[in-house]
Design a protein around this motif. Structure first.
Motif, PDB file in Angstrom:
ATOM      1  N   MET A   1       4.758  13.755  -3.487  1.00 10.29           N
ATOM      2  CA  MET A   1       5.400  14.919  -2.869  1.00 10.29           C
ATOM      3  C   MET A   1       5.144  14.960  -1.369  1.00 10.29           C
ATOM      4  SD  MET A   1       4.962  17.972  -5.721  1.00 10.29           S
ATOM      5  CE  MET A   1       3.886  18.813  -4.641  1.00 10.29           C
ATOM      6  N   PHE A   2       4.008  14.435  -0.940  1.00 13.94           N
ATOM      7  CA  PHE A   2       3.703  14.380   0.476  1.00 13.94           C
ATOM      8  C   PHE A   2       4.380  13.150   1.072  1.00 13.94           C
ATOM      9  CE2 PHE A   2       0.067  16.498  -1.510  1.00 13.94           C
ATOM     10  CZ  PHE A   2       0.087  17.691  -0.819  1.00 13.94           C
ATOM     11  N   ASP A   3       4.758  13.254   2.338  1.00 16.56           N
ATOM     12  CA  ASP A   3       5.441  12.143   2.988  1.00 16.56           C
ATOM     13  C   ASP A   3       4.415  11.144   3.513  1.00 16.56           C
ATOM     14  OD1 ASP A   3       7.650  10.719   3.859  1.00 16.56           O
ATOM     15  OD2 ASP A   3       7.544  11.626   5.855  1.00 16.56           O
ATOM     16  N   ARG A   4       3.935  10.274   2.613  1.00 22.79           N
ATOM     17  CA  ARG A   4       2.947   9.223   2.883  1.00 22.79           C
ATOM     18  C   ARG A   4       1.780   9.757   3.722  1.00 22.79           C
ATOM     19  NH1 ARG A   4       0.730   5.618   0.237  1.00 22.79           N
ATOM     20  NH2 ARG A   4      -0.171   3.975   1.456  1.00 22.79           N
ATOM     21  N   PRO A   5       0.866  10.491   3.039  1.00 15.23           N
ATOM     22  CA  PRO A   5      -0.286  11.043   3.761  1.00 15.23           C
ATOM     23  C   PRO A   5      -1.238   9.933   4.195  1.00 15.23           C
ATOM     24  CG  PRO A   5      -0.550  11.365   1.416  1.00 15.23           C
ATOM     25  CD  PRO A   5       0.820  10.789   1.624  1.00 15.23           C
ATOM     26  N   SER A   6      -2.145  10.283   5.089  1.00 12.55           N
ATOM     27  CA  SER A   6      -3.129   9.298   5.536  1.00 12.55           C
ATOM     28  C   SER A   6      -4.012   8.897   4.352  1.00 12.55           C
ATOM     29  CB  SER A   6      -3.982   9.862   6.667  1.00 12.55           C
ATOM     30  OG  SER A   6      -4.838  10.866   6.165  1.00 12.55           O
ATOM     31  N   ILE A   7      -4.707   7.803   4.516  1.00  6.07           N
ATOM     32  CA  ILE A   7      -5.503   7.255   3.419  1.00  6.07           C
ATOM     33  C   ILE A   7      -6.619   8.212   3.005  1.00  6.07           C
ATOM     34  CG2 ILE A   7      -7.052   5.950   4.915  1.00  6.07           C
ATOM     35  CD1 ILE A   7      -5.688   4.678   1.594  1.00  6.07           C
ATOM     36  N   LEU A   8      -7.186   8.939   3.956  1.00  6.02           N
ATOM     37  CA  LEU A   8      -8.262   9.877   3.618  1.00  6.02           C
ATOM     38  C   LEU A   8      -7.739  11.091   2.853  1.00  6.02           C
ATOM     39  CD1 LEU A   8     -10.434   9.766   6.858  1.00  6.02           C
ATOM     40  CD2 LEU A   8     -10.871   8.667   4.655  1.00  6.02           C
ATOM     41  N   VAL A   9      -6.573  11.571   3.216  1.00  4.41           N
ATOM     42  CA  VAL A   9      -5.966  12.692   2.490  1.00  4.41           C
ATOM     43  C   VAL A   9      -5.596  12.251   1.075  1.00  4.41           C
ATOM     44  CG1 VAL A   9      -3.993  14.260   2.411  1.00  4.41           C
ATOM     45  CG2 VAL A   9      -5.142  13.807   4.588  1.00  4.41           C
ATOM     46  N   GLU A  10      -5.030  11.063   0.971  1.00  4.06           N
ATOM     47  CA  GLU A  10      -4.653  10.529  -0.341  1.00  4.06           C
ATOM     48  C   GLU A  10      -5.893  10.335  -1.216  1.00  4.06           C
ATOM     49  OE1 GLU A  10      -1.933   6.859  -2.065  1.00  4.06           O
ATOM     50  OE2 GLU A  10      -2.185   7.120   0.087  1.00  4.06           O
ATOM     51  N   LEU A  11      -6.956   9.796  -0.640  1.00  2.00           N
ATOM     52  CA  LEU A  11      -8.201   9.616  -1.376  1.00  2.00           C
ATOM     53  C   LEU A  11      -8.775  10.956  -1.827  1.00  2.00           C
ATOM     54  CD1 LEU A  11     -10.455   7.696  -2.344  1.00  2.00           C
ATOM     55  CD2 LEU A  11     -11.547   8.079  -0.118  1.00  2.00           C
ATOM     56  N   ALA A  12      -8.741  11.950  -0.949  1.00  2.00           N
ATOM     57  CA  ALA A  12      -9.254  13.279  -1.300  1.00  2.00           C
ATOM     58  C   ALA A  12      -8.454  13.899  -2.446  1.00  2.00           C
ATOM     59  CB  ALA A  12      -9.223  14.190  -0.073  1.00  2.00           C
ATOM     60  N   ILE A  13      -7.144  13.705  -2.437  1.00  2.00           N
ATOM     61  CA  ILE A  13      -6.296  14.232  -3.516  1.00  2.00           C
ATOM     62  C   ILE A  13      -6.649  13.557  -4.836  1.00  2.00           C
ATOM     63  CG2 ILE A  13      -3.936  14.367  -4.395  1.00  2.00           C
ATOM     64  CD1 ILE A  13      -3.029  14.693  -1.466  1.00  2.00           C
ATOM     65  N   TYR A  14      -6.785  12.232  -4.816  1.00  2.00           N
ATOM     66  CA  TYR A  14      -7.101  11.506  -6.050  1.00  2.00           C
ATOM     67  C   TYR A  14      -8.490  11.863  -6.581  1.00  2.00           C
ATOM     68  CZ  TYR A  14      -2.981   8.522  -5.722  1.00  2.00           C
ATOM     69  OH  TYR A  14      -1.699   8.062  -5.705  1.00  2.00           O
ATOM     70  N   VAL A  15      -9.456  11.987  -5.683  1.00  2.45           N
ATOM     71  CA  VAL A  15     -10.812  12.357  -6.120  1.00  2.45           C
ATOM     72  C   VAL A  15     -10.819  13.775  -6.670  1.00  2.45           C
ATOM     73  CG1 VAL A  15     -13.152  12.831  -5.304  1.00  2.45           C
ATOM     74  CG2 VAL A  15     -12.003  10.734  -4.623  1.00  2.45           C
ATOM     75  N   GLY A  16     -10.152  14.689  -5.986  1.00  8.09           N
ATOM     76  CA  GLY A  16     -10.082  16.072  -6.455  1.00  8.09           C
ATOM     77  C   GLY A  16      -9.403  16.193  -7.810  1.00  8.09           C
ATOM     78  N   LEU A  17      -8.282  15.533  -7.973  1.00  7.20           N
ATOM     79  CA  LEU A  17      -7.581  15.571  -9.258  1.00  7.20           C
ATOM     80  C   LEU A  17      -8.348  14.832 -10.343  1.00  7.20           C
ATOM     81  CD1 LEU A  17      -3.878  15.094  -8.123  1.00  7.20           C
ATOM     82  CD2 LEU A  17      -4.968  17.180  -8.954  1.00  7.20           C
ATOM     83  N   GLY A  18      -9.079  13.789  -9.945  1.00 10.24           N
ATOM     84  CA  GLY A  18      -9.892  13.057 -10.914  1.00 10.24           C
ATOM     85  C   GLY A  18     -11.021  13.892 -11.478  1.00 10.24           C
ATOM     86  N   ILE A  19     -11.592  14.743 -10.661  1.00  5.53           N
ATOM     87  CA  ILE A  19     -12.644  15.651 -11.131  1.00  5.53           C
ATOM     88  C   ILE A  19     -12.035  16.831 -11.874  1.00  5.53           C
ATOM     89  CG2 ILE A  19     -14.445  17.234 -10.349  1.00  5.53           C
ATOM     90  CD1 ILE A  19     -14.967  15.223  -8.059  1.00  5.53           C
TER      91      ILE A  19
END
Length: 74
Positions: free
Chosen positions: A33-51
């Protein structure tokens, strides 16, 4: 009412084999949904959703890797 050990093992299997792949698809769609976020934002989203996915199922997975407490070793 608490789930028995066998029921928790079965639900854990269902969650891991059916629920987790569906949740992965949802997580990928959230990031898309985001227009290719930076790698740190993408990592934060994946870690947050993973938890976040594991928190509601904590009681199901707790103690699953141990021996069945309801059986006796006579």
């Amino acid at each position: 009412m608490a789930l028995s050990y066998k029921a928790r093992r079965r639900w854990a299997l269902v969650i891991l084999l059916i629920g987790l792949p569906l949740y992965i698809v949802v997580a990928l769609n959230v990031v898309a949904m985001f227009d290719r976020p930076s790698i740190l934002v993408e990592l934060a989203i994946y870690v947050g959703l993973g938890i976040l996915w594991a928190i509601p199922f904590k009681f199901v997975f707790k103690g699953i890797g141990q021996a069945d407490p309801e059986t006796r070793d006579d």
